[in-house]
Design an enzyme around this catalytic site. Sequence first.
Site, short mmCIF file in Angstrom:
data_model
loop_
_atom_site.label_atom_id
_atom_site.label_comp_id
_atom_site.label_asym_id
_atom_site.label_seq_id
_atom_site.Cartn_x
_atom_site.Cartn_y
_atom_site.Cartn_z
N HIS A 77 30.66 28.54 41.77
CA HIS A 77 30.57 28.48 43.12
C HIS A 77 30.97 26.86 43.09
CE1 HIS A 77 29.33 32.64 44.92
NE2 HIS A 77 30.00 32.52 43.58
N PRO A 175 36.46 34.46 44.45
CA PRO A 175 36.90 35.07 44.36
C PRO A 175 36.27 36.48 45.12
CG PRO A 175 36.32 34.43 42.14
CD PRO A 175 36.01 32.71 43.37
N HIS A 205 29.84 37.35 33.15
CA HIS A 205 29.30 38.68 33.56
C HIS A 205 28.85 39.57 33.02
CE1 HIS A 205 31.57 38.49 37.42
NE2 HIS A 205 30.66 37.55 37.34
N THR A 206 28.62 38.95 31.36
CA THR A 206 27.62 39.44 29.97
C THR A 206 25.71 39.09 30.47
OG1 THR A 206 26.61 39.07 28.09
CG2 THR A 206 27.49 37.16 28.80
N ASP A 258 26.23 43.50 33.12
CA ASP A 258 26.21 43.55 31.66
C ASP A 258 25.01 45.02 31.38
OD1 ASP A 258 26.00 44.22 28.87
OD2 ASP A 258 25.84 42.40 27.77
N THR A 261 23.39 44.56 27.25
CA THR A 261 22.53 43.04 26.86
C THR A 261 22.35 42.53 28.31
OG1 THR A 261 24.56 42.53 25.88
CG2 THR A 261 22.99 44.07 24.78
C1 HEM Z 1 37.40 37.60 39.36
C2 HEM Z 1 36.18 36.65 39.67
C3 HEM Z 1 34.71 36.60 40.07
C4 HEM Z 1 33.93 38.09 40.77
C5 HEM Z 1 35.19 38.22 41.47
C6 HEM Z 1 32.85 37.28 40.94
C7 HEM Z 1 32.21 38.28 41.84
C8 HEM Z 1 30.37 37.85 41.24
C9 HEM Z 1 29.05 39.18 42.22
C10 HEM Z 1 29.79 39.43 43.49
C11 HEM Z 1 28.69 39.18 42.04
C12 HEM Z 1 26.45 39.10 42.21
C13 HEM Z 1 26.26 38.28 43.01
C14 HEM Z 1 25.00 38.86 43.89
O1 HEM Z 1 25.36 40.22 44.56
O2 HEM Z 1 24.40 38.40 43.89
C15 HEM Z 1 28.43 38.05 40.34
C16 HEM Z 1 28.07 37.01 39.62
C17 HEM Z 1 27.99 36.35 38.21
N1 HEM Z 1 29.03 35.53 38.37
FE1 HEM Z 1 30.76 35.52 39.09
N2 HEM Z 1 32.47 36.01 40.11
C18 HEM Z 1 33.71 36.22 39.19
C19 HEM Z 1 33.72 35.05 38.45
C20 HEM Z 1 32.49 34.49 37.50
C21 HEM Z 1 32.94 32.94 36.90
C22 HEM Z 1 34.43 32.84 36.16
C23 HEM Z 1 31.39 32.95 36.39
C24 HEM Z 1 31.12 32.27 35.12
C25 HEM Z 1 31.45 30.92 34.74
C26 HEM Z 1 30.68 34.36 37.05
C27 HEM Z 1 29.53 33.69 36.69
C28 HEM Z 1 28.60 34.88 37.62
C29 HEM Z 1 26.92 35.18 37.11
C30 HEM Z 1 26.37 34.49 36.04
C31 HEM Z 1 26.71 36.07 37.98
C32 HEM Z 1 25.25 37.30 37.81
C33 HEM Z 1 23.89 35.88 38.93
C34 HEM Z 1 22.92 36.01 37.87
O3 HEM Z 1 22.50 37.13 37.79
O4 HEM Z 1 21.47 35.33 38.97
N3 HEM Z 1 31.17 34.73 37.75
N4 HEM Z 1 29.54 37.58 40.29
#
Ligand code: HEM
Length: 342
Positions: A77, A175, A205-206, A258, A261
């Site tokens: 972000h 996004p 998202h793993t 995921d 895992t």
């Molecule tokens: C298509 C692009 C992406 C979309 C639409 C997206 C959207 C989201 C959403 C909606 C969540 C859940 C947030 C919540 O409910 O609190 C999430 C979690 C997460 N995103 Fe993405 N994301 C995208 C790409 C990425 C990228 C490129 C990364 C890092 C390089 C990333 C890392 C993460 C991580 C690690 C989580 C888990 C956070 C946690 O458990 O604290 N995301 N994402």
Amino acid sequence: MHSHSTTMATSNTPFLLLLAIAIFLSIPHLSHSEPQLTLDYYKTTCPDFARIVTATVTTKQIATPTTAAATLRVFFHDCMVDGCDASVLIAPNSFHKEERDNELNHALPGDGFDIVTRTKTALELACPRTVSCADILAQVVRDLVVMVGGPNYPVLLGRKDSLVSRLSDVEPNLPQPNMTMDVIINLFESKGITVHEMVALVGAHTLGFAHCSEFADRIYHYEKNVPTDPDMNPTYAEALKKFCSNYTKDPTMSAFLDLYTPGKFDNMYYRNLLKGLGLLATDQLMAEDPRTKPFVERYAANQTAFFEDFAEGMQKLGMVDVKTGDEGNVRDRCDVFNTFRT
Ligand code: HEM
Ligand SMILES: *[C@@H]1O[C@H](CO)[C@@H](O)[C@H](O)[C@H]1NC(C)=O
Ligand SMILES: *[C@@H]1O[C@H](CO)[C@@H](O)[C@H](O)[C@H]1NC(C)=O
Ligand SMILES: *[C@@H]1O[C@H](CO)[C@@H](O)[C@H](O)[C@H]1NC(C)=O
């Protein structure tokens, strides 16, 4: 704990040498406007930089295993919105609206901010007013990825911290799960990130979880007469419907991104997508769209290929719109702008 950090430092050395050579060879090709970050930026001003970061990260991640996912998301972000400049770290205050005031940033997990604060405190003791918050975030994230089993990669340093953080910059640059693949591909490409790098990066998202509200449309009201997204595995959909049934009353309800895992950095996320076990609409869409599907299949079949492309993607992401020289400064505290100095 000591043996862990030693191993990490030792295994870094070949990477560092290779990258140093690669950078040296590529210097004539760099345009002058391209920011010049270096691997040894703090070599004389803060020689213990890497060791202090690794020690702080190791302690925090062992105590709070959700830290890795939290921090990776904060980094994403930060970099997408006005570049990797720690602008997302500025705490909301009563004078001005900051990036963190945007709804898309409300759910950013506290541990992702806490690890930066802890590392900054340790570094200020060793080398005051030297290391930027933007560099801390980049280095912390790399160490966390390695700790949870992901690939190692070199982190270029020398980013300055932003002098502004604007609420209005957030929405157009992040996004969202209800976006089309066209919009998402364009968004990443506008940051210089290609489709294959994007598919690899979303492999983050793993780790971690999403709140039920982020995928409720897919399970409860997909289309007028079709409550559930047909691309979702039906057994998985039923389980999620039950699990999230109370989510409007309890908005903290969250499911793992995921399923199998969630705490381990591996290619299970892509293998899930091929079985209809993607949680967010955009996750699943990556396994359907002809532009992204080949990469999903490749990473599902070959974890080494995923790790290589993720490492490359993270280095690219870490260079998005970085500030150098007078474009920024080194903050005394990561969550507030400096008042008396620039
Ligand atoms: C298509 C692009 C992406 C979309 C639409 C997206 C959207 C989201 C959403 C909606 C969540 C859940 C947030 C919540 O409910 O609190 C999430 C979690 C997460 N995103 Fe993405 N994301 C995208 C790409 C990425 C990228 C490129 C990364 C890092 C390089 C990333 C890392 C993460 C991580 C690690 C989580 C888990 C956070 C946690 O458990 O604290 N995301 N994402
Ligand atoms: C996506 O969801 C957000 C918030 O949940 C909403 O404001 C926006 O209008 C939606 N966008 C589309 C394209 O449906
Ligand atoms: C639903 O959430 C509310 C609010 O947190 C809680 O009081 C209630 O016990 C929950 N019900 C179920 C069935 O989990
Ligand atoms: C997996 O990908 C790596 C890196 O691209 C490649 O070197 C290797 O040959 C691939 N393995 C298989 C079994 O295809």
